[in-house]
Design an enzyme around this catalytic site. Structure first.
Site, PDB file in Angstrom:
ATOM      1  N   LYS A   1     -10.881 -16.139   0.683  1.00 28.80           N
ATOM      2  CA  LYS A   1     -12.024 -15.222   0.624  1.00 28.80           C
ATOM      3  C   LYS A   1     -12.401 -15.131  -0.854  1.00 28.80           C
ATOM      4  CE  LYS A   1     -13.891 -11.610  -0.043  1.00 28.80           C
ATOM      5  NZ  LYS A   1     -15.026 -11.518  -0.980  1.00 28.80           N
TER       6      LYS A   1
ATOM      7  N   GLY B   1      -7.456  -9.722  -8.455  1.00 30.42           N
ATOM      8  CA  GLY B   1      -8.618  -8.837  -8.559  1.00 30.42           C
ATOM      9  C   GLY B   1      -8.223  -7.542  -9.235  1.00 30.42           C
ATOM     10  N   SER B   2      -8.978  -6.507  -8.955  1.00 27.08           N
ATOM     11  CA  SER B   2      -8.755  -5.236  -9.650  1.00 27.08           C
ATOM     12  C   SER B   2      -7.517  -4.516  -9.102  1.00 27.08           C
ATOM     13  CB  SER B   2      -9.978  -4.342  -9.471  1.00 27.08           C
ATOM     14  OG  SER B   2     -10.153  -4.054  -8.101  1.00 27.08           O
ATOM     15  N   THR B   3      -6.963  -3.645  -9.911  1.00 21.17           N
ATOM     16  CA  THR B   3      -5.801  -2.853  -9.492  1.00 21.17           C
ATOM     17  C   THR B   3      -6.190  -1.943  -8.323  1.00 21.17           C
ATOM     18  OG1 THR B   3      -4.931  -3.014 -11.722  1.00 21.17           O
ATOM     19  CG2 THR B   3      -4.064  -1.225 -10.359  1.00 21.17           C
TER      20      THR B   3
ATOM     21  N   VAL C   1      -8.442  -2.451  -5.843  1.00 24.00           N
ATOM     22  CA  VAL C   1      -8.456  -3.177  -4.562  1.00 24.00           C
ATOM     23  C   VAL C   1      -7.054  -3.706  -4.242  1.00 24.00           C
ATOM     24  CG1 VAL C   1      -9.468  -5.095  -3.262  1.00 24.00           C
ATOM     25  CG2 VAL C   1     -10.910  -3.749  -4.791  1.00 24.00           C
ATOM     26  N   GLY C   2      -6.312  -4.094  -5.278  1.00 21.19           N
ATOM     27  CA  GLY C   2      -4.943  -4.582  -5.070  1.00 21.19           C
ATOM     28  C   GLY C   2      -4.089  -3.550  -4.344  1.00 21.19           C
TER      29      GLY C   2
ATOM     30  N   GLU D   1      -2.105 -10.262  -8.626  1.00 28.85           N
ATOM     31  CA  GLU D   1      -2.504 -10.535 -10.015  1.00 28.85           C
ATOM     32  C   GLU D   1      -3.660  -9.586 -10.298  1.00 28.85           C
ATOM     33  OE1 GLU D   1      -0.773 -12.694 -11.785  1.00 28.85           O
ATOM     34  OE2 GLU D   1       0.364 -13.517 -10.127  1.00 28.85           O
TER      35      GLU D   1
ATOM     36  N   CYS E   1      -9.029 -11.146 -17.454  1.00 28.31           N
ATOM     37  CA  CYS E   1      -7.920 -10.221 -17.181  1.00 28.31           C
ATOM     38  C   CYS E   1      -6.951 -10.153 -18.357  1.00 28.31           C
ATOM     39  CB  CYS E   1      -7.192 -10.654 -15.925  1.00 28.31           C
ATOM     40  SG  CYS E   1      -6.652 -12.364 -15.983  1.00 28.31           S
TER      41      CYS E   1
ATOM     42  N   GLU F   1      -9.719  -0.693 -18.471  1.00 26.61           N
ATOM     43  CA  GLU F   1     -10.146  -2.099 -18.555  1.00 26.61           C
ATOM     44  C   GLU F   1     -11.681  -2.115 -18.535  1.00 26.61           C
ATOM     45  OE1 GLU F   1      -9.576  -4.656 -15.073  1.00 26.61           O
ATOM     46  OE2 GLU F   1      -8.883  -6.236 -16.417  1.00 26.61           O
TER      47      GLU F   1
HETATM   48  P1  NAD Z   1     -12.230  -6.892  -7.169  1.00 25.78           P
HETATM   49  O1  NAD Z   1     -10.908  -6.269  -6.963  1.00 25.78           O
HETATM   50  O2  NAD Z   1     -13.436  -6.043  -7.062  1.00 25.78           O
HETATM   51  O3  NAD Z   1     -12.449  -8.068  -6.107  1.00 25.78           O
HETATM   52  C1  NAD Z   1     -11.510  -9.125  -5.988  1.00 25.78           C
HETATM   53  C2  NAD Z   1     -11.655  -9.748  -4.614  1.00 25.78           C
HETATM   54  O4  NAD Z   1     -11.247  -8.782  -3.640  1.00 25.78           O
HETATM   55  C3  NAD Z   1     -13.086 -10.142  -4.255  1.00 25.78           C
HETATM   56  O5  NAD Z   1     -13.077 -11.352  -3.539  1.00 25.78           O
HETATM   57  C4  NAD Z   1     -13.522  -8.995  -3.367  1.00 25.78           C
HETATM   58  O6  NAD Z   1     -14.554  -9.346  -2.480  1.00 25.78           O
HETATM   59  C5  NAD Z   1     -12.234  -8.704  -2.622  1.00 25.78           C
HETATM   60  N1  NAD Z   1     -12.171  -7.375  -2.004  1.00 25.78           N
HETATM   61  C6  NAD Z   1     -12.901  -6.266  -2.298  1.00 25.78           C
HETATM   62  N2  NAD Z   1     -12.562  -5.257  -1.469  1.00 25.78           N
HETATM   63  C7  NAD Z   1     -11.579  -5.728  -0.658  1.00 25.78           C
HETATM   64  C8  NAD Z   1     -10.802  -5.153   0.384  1.00 25.78           C
HETATM   65  N3  NAD Z   1     -10.992  -3.893   0.785  1.00 25.78           N
HETATM   66  N4  NAD Z   1      -9.868  -5.925   0.979  1.00 25.78           N
HETATM   67  C9  NAD Z   1      -9.647  -7.193   0.593  1.00 25.78           C
HETATM   68  N5  NAD Z   1     -10.380  -7.797  -0.385  1.00 25.78           N
HETATM   69  C10 NAD Z   1     -11.321  -7.072  -1.009  1.00 25.78           C
HETATM   70  O7  NAD Z   1     -12.157  -7.650  -8.560  1.00 25.78           O
HETATM   71  P2  NAD Z   1     -13.316  -8.428  -9.303  1.00 25.78           P
HETATM   72  O8  NAD Z   1     -14.282  -7.416  -9.829  1.00 25.78           O
HETATM   73  O9  NAD Z   1     -13.804  -9.542  -8.466  1.00 25.78           O
HETATM   74  O10 NAD Z   1     -12.494  -9.105 -10.519  1.00 25.78           O
HETATM   75  C11 NAD Z   1     -12.194  -8.448 -11.689  1.00 25.78           C
HETATM   76  C12 NAD Z   1     -10.791  -7.878 -11.671  1.00 25.78           C
HETATM   77  O11 NAD Z   1      -9.863  -8.931 -11.402  1.00 25.78           O
HETATM   78  C13 NAD Z   1     -10.369  -7.305 -13.014  1.00 25.78           C
HETATM   79  O12 NAD Z   1      -9.662  -6.109 -12.817  1.00 25.78           O
HETATM   80  C14 NAD Z   1      -9.448  -8.387 -13.583  1.00 25.78           C
HETATM   81  O13 NAD Z   1      -8.523  -7.933 -14.535  1.00 25.78           O
HETATM   82  C15 NAD Z   1      -8.798  -8.887 -12.351  1.00 25.78           C
HETATM   83  N6  NAD Z   1      -8.270 -10.233 -12.578  1.00 25.78           N
HETATM   84  C16 NAD Z   1      -6.906 -10.387 -12.681  1.00 25.78           C
HETATM   85  C17 NAD Z   1      -6.369 -11.651 -12.956  1.00 25.78           C
HETATM   86  C18 NAD Z   1      -4.874 -11.865 -13.085  1.00 25.78           C
HETATM   87  O14 NAD Z   1      -4.439 -13.029 -13.091  1.00 25.78           O
HETATM   88  N7  NAD Z   1      -4.067 -10.829 -13.188  1.00 25.78           N
HETATM   89  C19 NAD Z   1      -7.226 -12.735 -13.111  1.00 25.78           C
HETATM   90  C20 NAD Z   1      -8.602 -12.530 -12.995  1.00 25.78           C
HETATM   91  C21 NAD Z   1      -9.108 -11.273 -12.715  1.00 25.78           C
END
Ligand code: NAD
Length: 488
Positions: free
Chosen positions: A176, A229-231, A233-234, A251, A285, A383
């Site tokens: 996804k 992704g973000s903390t 959503v994580g 991550e 990130c 962040e």
């Molecule tokens: P995000 O958390 O908004 O989205 C990440 C992914 O999760 C997207 O595909 C999104 O559609 C999906 N998503 C959103 N809601 C969801 C849900 N309820 N259930 C499952 N999936 C869902 O993050 P973003 O804005 O796309 O990316 C930026 C963030 O990612 C920053 O916080 C950045 O630090 C982090 N990031 C971390 C690393 C790492 O290796 N640690 C690398 C790159 C980015």
């Protein structure tokens, strides 16, 4: 400009699509660049079913490591052959400068070839020292059907920090990608089929995170979820995984410290400070967004950083000379500017930037540097994910360790010093998954990336990243006559 149109890639083909779409407009100029299917939970269900069928059939999971490596190496070749197209997609959809997009696509090739080599070495352990007639085989097996959720800042690179490692282990995947940047995932999945990957092993479902992302991470047919992704959503994904007792790898976000001691190569460290926060528009990130400079050299060092920042070229991401492109979308652009306003309001000293760069319909932010930032300020703790640097001065090693570790995150940190004692002491005491010394945002496929605290857990890349996609099964083997335990 032609608008690229995609539907989901499931079971080895793009499906016909007549439902709702997500339109992607270039953040650089507002023009439409792509349209993706806006998926539903039923689309995820179909993709998981295709992945399960492919996995259980053994058509991929039971191939030898050598056979899997051949397909992955062909995929790497095809990525190279389609290099310009993939670079263009990344630039159009993310707004990142083209020279960084080229680095990303090159990176995917290296990751794919490295993962192929790991698949060939996938092995377990045998214990032959358990006593007469007793042998144990610890067998390493693919974990199964994997759900991969990726962000928008490195769409192809982060995809390939996961996919080839999962495939090399014998897993089947459902991806996804971010709804902003789904193009490269949808293209690379089709290239994988062309490389000889069996249908159903690599599926991509596009659409909104709250709908398709949520269904994928809730799905009882998924054996492992690897999320970047973000903390915020994580945390949600971890909660979902609890329902099905599914292993996850997270991550997440970061707020890395970039520490410059007075005895560093200061020219290199100035460039490192710029790279740390302006690389990839600051949407990174592992961005070194908190710069700590030792007081004895701080005035001159910070003035140099601010001057060089003010000279960076903001603008058209397709221009080879551009240093900073457009923010990913209007909403994020607004958030970055709000953080800048909070910095001013909370008393940090703005040295340069601080406003939108007015360039047509794009979402550009001037490279911004704040001095005299303290831990109580929002820009120190949150962040920002944009071209905004917070600078804090320090006197002693103990003081800067305390400042650097004063964060909810623990992804990556950086230290600049020519003194090996300083480098080692600081590296050991920093609470993060990664430390780099006298370099910044460097890396190689062999090196695992991980976070601590709010930056997550689990590994990506390296041997450890590969092993995330495997699980161990122990076979205890008794040979020869067995001594009865209950009577004779
Ligand atoms: P995000 O958390 O908004 O989205 C990440 C992914 O999760 C997207 O595909 C999104 O559609 C999906 N998503 C959103 N809601 C969801 C849900 N309820 N259930 C499952 N999936 C869902 O993050 P973003 O804005 O796309 O990316 C930026 C963030 O990612 C920053 O916080 C950045 O630090 C982090 N990031 C971390 C690393 C790492 O290796 N640690 C690398 C790159 C980015």
């Amino acid at each position: 400009m032609t608008v690229r149109e995609y539907s989901h890639y499931i079971a080895g083909a793009y499906e016909a699509w007549s439902g709702e779409t997500v339109e992607r407009r270039s953040p650089a100029n507002g023009e439409p660049v792509a349209r993706y299917a806006s998926g539903t939970p039923a689309d995820i269900d179909r993709a998981v079913e295709a992945a399960r069928k492919a996995f259980e059939s053994g058509v991929w999971s039971e191939l030898s490591g050598m056979e899997r490596a051949e397909v992955l190496n062909r995929l790497a070749d095809l990525i190279q052959e389609n290099f310009d197209r993939l670079v263009r997609i990344e630039v159009e959809e993310t707004g990142k400068p083209i020279r960084f997009a080229r680095g990303d696509i090159n990176g995917t090739v290296g990751l794919t070839r490295y993962a192929a080599s790991l698949g060939m070495q996938m092995a377990g352990t045998t214990y032959t020292n358990l006593g007469r007639d007793r042998t144990a085989l610890i067998m390493r097996e693919p974990v199964g059907v994997v759900g991969l959720v990726t962000p928008w800042n490195f769409p192809a690179l982060i995809l390939m920090q996961k996919v080839p490692f999962a495939l090399a282990a014998g897993c089947a995947v459902v991806v996804k990608p971010s709804e902003f940047t789904s193009g490269s995932a949808l293209e690379i999945a089709a290239l994988a089929s062309k490389a000889g990957l069996p249908d159903g092993v690599f599926n991509v479902v596009s659409g909104k995170g709250s709908i398709v992302g949520q269904r994928l991470t809730d799905h009882p047919g998924v054996d492992f979820i690897s999320f970047t992704g973000s903390t915020r959503v994580g945390r949600n994904v971890i909660e979902s995984s609890a329902k099905n007792i599914v292993k996850t790898s997270m991550e997440l976000g970061g707020k890395s410290a970039n520490i410059v001691f007075a005895d560093a190569d200061l020219d290199a460290a100035v460039d490192g400070a710029l790279m740390g926060v302006f690389f990839n528009n600051g949407e990174c990130c592992v961005s070194g967004s908190r710069l700590f400079v030792q007081s004895t050299v701080a005035d001159d060092f910070i003035a140099r950083v601010a001057r060089r920042a003010s000279e960076l070229k903001v603008g058209d991401p397709f221009d080879d000379k551009t240093d900073i492109g457009a923010m990913i979308d209007e909403n994020h652009f607004g958030k970055v500017l709000d953080f800048v306003k909070s910095g001013v309001a909370e008393g940090a000293k703005l040295l340069t930037g601080g406003e939108a760069a007015k360039l047509g319909a794009g979402h550009y932010v001037q490279p911004t540097v704040f001095d005299h930032v303290t831990p109580s300020m929002t820009i120190f703790q949150e962040e920002i994910f944009g071209p905004v640097l917070s600078v804090t001065r320090f006197d002693t090693l103990d003081e800067v360790i305390g400042l650097a570790n004063d964060s909810q995150y623990g992804l990556s940190n950086y230290v600049w010093s020519k003194n090996i004692d300083t480098v080692m002491t600081v590296s050991k005491r920093l609470k993060s998954g990664w430390v780099q010394a006298n370099t910044i945002i460097d890396g190689a496929p062999q090196l695992p990336l991980t976070g601590v605290k709010g930056s997550g857990f689990g590994y990506e890349m390296g041997q450890a990243g590969f092993e995330e996609f495997t699980q161990l099964k122990t076979l205890f083997l008794h040979t020869g006559p067995r001594q009865p335990v209950f009577g004779s």
